[in-house]
Design a protein around this motif. Structure first.
Motif, mmCIF file in Angstrom:
data_model
loop_
_atom_site.group_PDB
_atom_site.id
_atom_site.type_symbol
_atom_site.label_atom_id
_atom_site.label_comp_id
_atom_site.label_asym_id
_atom_site.label_seq_id
_atom_site.Cartn_x
_atom_site.Cartn_y
_atom_site.Cartn_z
ATOM 1 N N GLN A 184 0.601 -1.412 -0.041
ATOM 2 C CA GLN A 184 -0.296 -0.017 -0.786
ATOM 3 C C GLN A 184 0.973 1.029 0.131
ATOM 4 O O GLN A 184 1.112 2.290 -1.103
ATOM 5 N N PHE A 185 1.485 1.468 0.863
ATOM 6 C CA PHE A 185 3.230 2.328 0.953
ATOM 7 C C PHE A 185 3.389 2.361 -0.306
ATOM 8 O O PHE A 185 3.282 3.506 -0.715
ATOM 9 N N ASN A 186 3.369 1.268 -1.159
ATOM 10 C CA ASN A 186 4.509 1.343 -2.511
ATOM 11 C C ASN A 186 3.240 2.521 -3.387
ATOM 12 O O ASN A 186 3.762 3.204 -4.583
ATOM 13 N N MET A 187 3.067 1.658 -3.373
ATOM 14 C CA MET A 187 1.672 2.303 -4.225
ATOM 15 C C MET A 187 1.120 3.659 -3.810
ATOM 16 O O MET A 187 1.286 4.711 -5.280
ATOM 17 N N VAL A 188 1.148 3.890 -3.226
ATOM 18 C CA VAL A 188 0.904 5.267 -2.422
ATOM 19 C C VAL A 188 1.983 6.384 -2.895
ATOM 20 O O VAL A 188 1.879 7.513 -3.901
ATOM 21 N N GLN A 246 1.959 6.934 -6.743
ATOM 22 C CA GLN A 246 0.782 7.761 -7.412
ATOM 23 C C GLN A 246 1.452 8.889 -6.790
ATOM 24 O O GLN A 246 1.284 9.720 -8.343
ATOM 25 N N THR A 247 2.140 8.858 -5.788
ATOM 26 C CA THR A 247 2.555 10.356 -5.952
ATOM 27 C C THR A 247 3.530 10.883 -6.536
ATOM 28 O O THR A 247 4.135 11.904 -7.107
ATOM 29 N N LEU A 248 4.935 9.966 -6.579
ATOM 30 C CA LEU A 248 5.947 10.084 -7.491
ATOM 31 C C LEU A 248 5.211 10.427 -9.404
ATOM 32 O O LEU A 248 5.719 11.330 -9.436
ATOM 33 N N ASP A 249 4.454 9.547 -9.553
ATOM 34 C CA ASP A 249 3.862 10.138 -10.698
ATOM 35 C C ASP A 249 2.966 11.984 -10.984
ATOM 36 O O ASP A 249 3.183 12.467 -12.111
ATOM 37 N N GLU A 250 2.249 12.324 -10.227
ATOM 38 C CA GLU A 250 1.951 13.099 -9.832
ATOM 39 C C GLU A 250 3.190 14.543 -9.679
ATOM 40 O O GLU A 250 3.224 15.343 -10.156
#
Length: 116
Positions: free
Chosen positions: A18-22, A25-29
């Motif tokens: 979950q942390f890696n997914m968040v 996503q944050t990295l993509d943003e």
């Protein structure tokens, strides 16, 4: 104990996913924002470059714009001089007309008195 440790490990792995997914996503943003900022920076640099070119053209004494400004200034000076001459001529004509008008009534009086 092994089962507890295995469950703890699975729970940790789920939280890590979950942390890696968040994080992804944050990295993509952040990457999208960075690309947008880079595009804005490039556009701003292009505008600055164009403005610098314009400033160089305006400050260059041999530029067409500078020469046009000088010609306009010269034309304005000539027009102002012409206007001053016209105003002075107009004043002189008014003074002459005033003198003529002042002399006319006297001549009419003399004629009237001369006739009687």
């Amino acid at each position: 104990r092994l089962l507890e440790k295995e469950e703890d490990q699975e729970s940790f792995n789920e939280r890590q996913e979950q942390f890696n997914m968040v994080l992804a996503q944050t990295l993509d943003e952040v990457m999208k924002e960075l690309k947008s900022t880079k595009a804005q920076l490039a556009a701003s640099e292009e505008r600055n470059r164009i403005m610098e070119e314009k400033i160089e053209l305006l400050s260059d004494p041999n530029s067409d714009i500078s020469q046009l400004e000088k010609k306009l200034d010269e034309q304005n000076e000539r027009a102002e001089a012409r206007d001053r001459l016209l105003i002075e001529s107009y004043k002189q004509i008014q003074e002459q007309n005033k003198r003529i008008l002042e002399q006319k009534p006297e001549s009419k009086r003399k004629k009237r008195f001369g006739l009687f």
